[in-house]
Motif scaffolding. Structure first.
Motif, short mmCIF file in Angstrom:
data_model
loop_
_atom_site.label_atom_id
_atom_site.label_comp_id
_atom_site.label_asym_id
_atom_site.label_seq_id
_atom_site.Cartn_x
_atom_site.Cartn_y
_atom_site.Cartn_z
N LEU A 140 38.07 37.96 38.37
CA LEU A 140 38.55 39.10 39.14
C LEU A 140 39.25 38.64 40.41
N SER A 171 35.32 33.58 40.13
CA SER A 171 35.47 34.87 39.48
C SER A 171 36.89 35.04 38.95
N LYS A 180 42.64 37.50 39.58
CA LYS A 180 43.50 38.64 39.30
C LYS A 180 43.99 39.30 40.58
N GLN A 181 43.14 39.31 41.62
CA GLN A 181 43.53 39.95 42.88
C GLN A 181 44.65 39.20 43.58
#
Length: 505
Positions: free
Chosen positions: A222, A220, A225-226
């Motif tokens: 995301l 992912s 990004k985390q």
């Protein structure tokens, strides 16, 4: 359920593995010089430098994965999240790897004709070797990622068994190849590529066995990004640090004839061995410090931090001091080559002392890593990094290898004098005075006095390499014992042992 392995077992395993890998590499290198020639071995040094530079493209993800593993491994549903993070990073690595491979493979002709100063080897041989390097660099990049995850799992006993086996195949196998089959540098690198493939397959299977979960997860953006804030902080600081540590080697690979760069590789190997002496404790320390802080045990973390500083000081100050003080004798003992030893000894003196300072400087990074806050690490590497880059460029351009060595020592010494104080005030206010004057200074003073006395009484090593070896062993063991007695942590261990023995009677 995750079962932690003791810090002591991990540290001991790390030292056994690290010392074995260091020893076998150092032991075999003179044979490489003899059978491959200095110029061919210069290509090995060039490959090592390229591998170090690849950290620039890692963008901090290997270190981030190690920390995420340490943080999530004992949490509910932690393996699911960890598997997702690992898959996401792997996809990113695949994309970057294609770019890296293409750049090195297609640029092999330019590197062999325009960058390296080749005198004896054919350009076709050098170009073929660089193309093989492209495959190895990509695979070893992934291997570094997976090693970080295993460190996070604190499965370092297995990791060091694996390193010992791979190092044996890599070094002894290559020795048998060049002595009994072929001493062609291209065949040497083909063999190293084969071992790298085996290394990759084994560690990949091991990582997969640690993260077996029933739930299917997918990579992912995301997820990336985390973890990006922490990862990019590491990436930026690492990029500057790697650029600083490799800039002199990169420039000298162009400025020096390839056979002299082979001699310079001797300096790199020995001085890097000093840095590696602190890595076993660092590998065991980082996940444990992060784990202690995540569970609210800051006092225990600081106590562990200071004890570890004393252990590293005992070892690093002894080794870097002996290597610097007797650099020619050590190089002659190792290679039996008086020309190489005379050329490299004055350069090794400064690099050995500089890397001793770097090994102790690592602790301020451990503190920031454990807190998951690397903004000061980023700032320090930025401000001081650009100063270092400018000084190294000028030193290499005007004074060559010896200029690079003196500059390296001076820069690291200056950085050590003020940066740990600043970091300690930010993360562990009040410990710096004791850390410097109780955890480091006693061993530093003992090492300085001991080596000053030895140098001035004029020890005769002679030409017999067995005698030289035995002399070094005695000098080193005595200094390690003296440094150990200077450590209040070691003295407390001895005192507790004596008390237990008395009570047992």
């Amino acid at each position: 359920m995750y079962k932690p392995i003791s810090l002591k077992k991990n540290t001991i395993a790390n030292y056994i593995g690290q010392l074995y890998v260091m020893f076998i590499g150092i032991f075999i290198l003179p044979f490489y010089l003899e059978y491959l020639s200095a110029e061919a071995y210069g290509l090995v040094g060039f490959f090592t430098m390229l591998m170090s530079c690849m950290v620039l493209l890692d963008v901090g993800l290997s270190i981030t994965l190690a920390r995420e593993t340490a943080r999530l491994k004992d949490k509910v549903n932690g393996l699911i999240e960890l598997k997702k993070i690992t898959l996401s990073i792997e996809v990113f690595f695949v994309v970057i790897s294609i770019l890296i491979f293409s750049a090195i493979f297609s640029g092999s002709g330019w590197l062999s004709t325009h960058w390296l100063d080749v005198k004896e080897l054919s350009l076709a041989t050098v170009e073929s070797t660089i193309k093989i390097m492209a495959f190895m660099i990509v695979l070893r990049w992934f291997i570094g990622l997976y090693q970080g995850s295993i460190i996070g799992f604190e499965r370092q006993v297995w990791l060091n068994k694996y390193k010992v086996i791979i190092a044996t195949l890599k070094f002894f196998g290559a020795y048998l190849l060049i002595v009994f089959i072929s001493n062609d540098i291209v065949d040497f690198f083909y063999y190293q590529l084969l071992i790298t493939v085996i290394e990759f397959v084994v560690i990949k299977l091991k990582i997969d066995s640690y993260m077996k979960i029933s739930k299917r997860v997918v990579p992912s953006i995301l997820t990336l990004k985390q973890i990006a804030p922490f990862s990019l902080s590491i990436a930026y600081a690492s990029a500057i640090w790697v650029f600083i540590t490799q800039l002199d080697k990169l420039m000298l690979s162009h400025y020096l004839p390839l056979h002299e760069y082979g001699f310079f590789t001797l300096v790199i190997v020995v001085s890097n061995a000093i840095l590696q002496l602190s890595q076993p404790i660092g590998q065991a320390l980082l996940p444990r410090m992060a784990s202690l802080l995540s569970n609210g045990k800051e006092k225990e973390m600081i106590e562990l931090y200071r004890k570890s500083t004393q252990i590293v000081s005992i070892i690093v100050l002894a080794v870097s001091g002996v290597v610097a003080t007797f650099s020619y004798e050590l190089l002659y003992l190792w290679t039996g080559n008086s020309e190489a030893s005379a050329w490299a000894a004055p350069i090794l003196f400064w690099y050995a002392l500089g890397n001793g300072a770097v090994a102790l400087l690592s602790f301020q990074y451990y503190m920031q890593y454990a807190h998951g806050d690397l903004k000061y690490h980023v700032r320090g590497n930025t401000y001081f990094g650009f100063i270092q880059i400018a000084i190294i460029v000028l030193s290499v351009h005007f004074y060559g290898a010896i200029g690079a060595a003196v500059a390296w020592f001076g820069l690291q010494t200056v950085f050590f004098l003020f940066w740990p104080w600043y970091i300690h005030n930010k993360f562990a206010s009040g410990i710096h005075k004791d850390w410097l004057f109780k955890d480091i200074a006693p061993m530093f003073s003992v090492s300085m006095l001991y080596l000053f006395v030895l140098k001035n009484i004029g020890i005769e090593f002679g030409e017999n390499r067995i005698v030289v070896f035995l002399t070094f062993i005695i000098i080193g063991i005595l200094l390690l014992l003296l440094n150990s007695l200077a450590s209040n942590y070691v003295r407390s261990i001895i005192k507790d042992f004596v008390v237990r023995k008395k009570h047992a009677k």
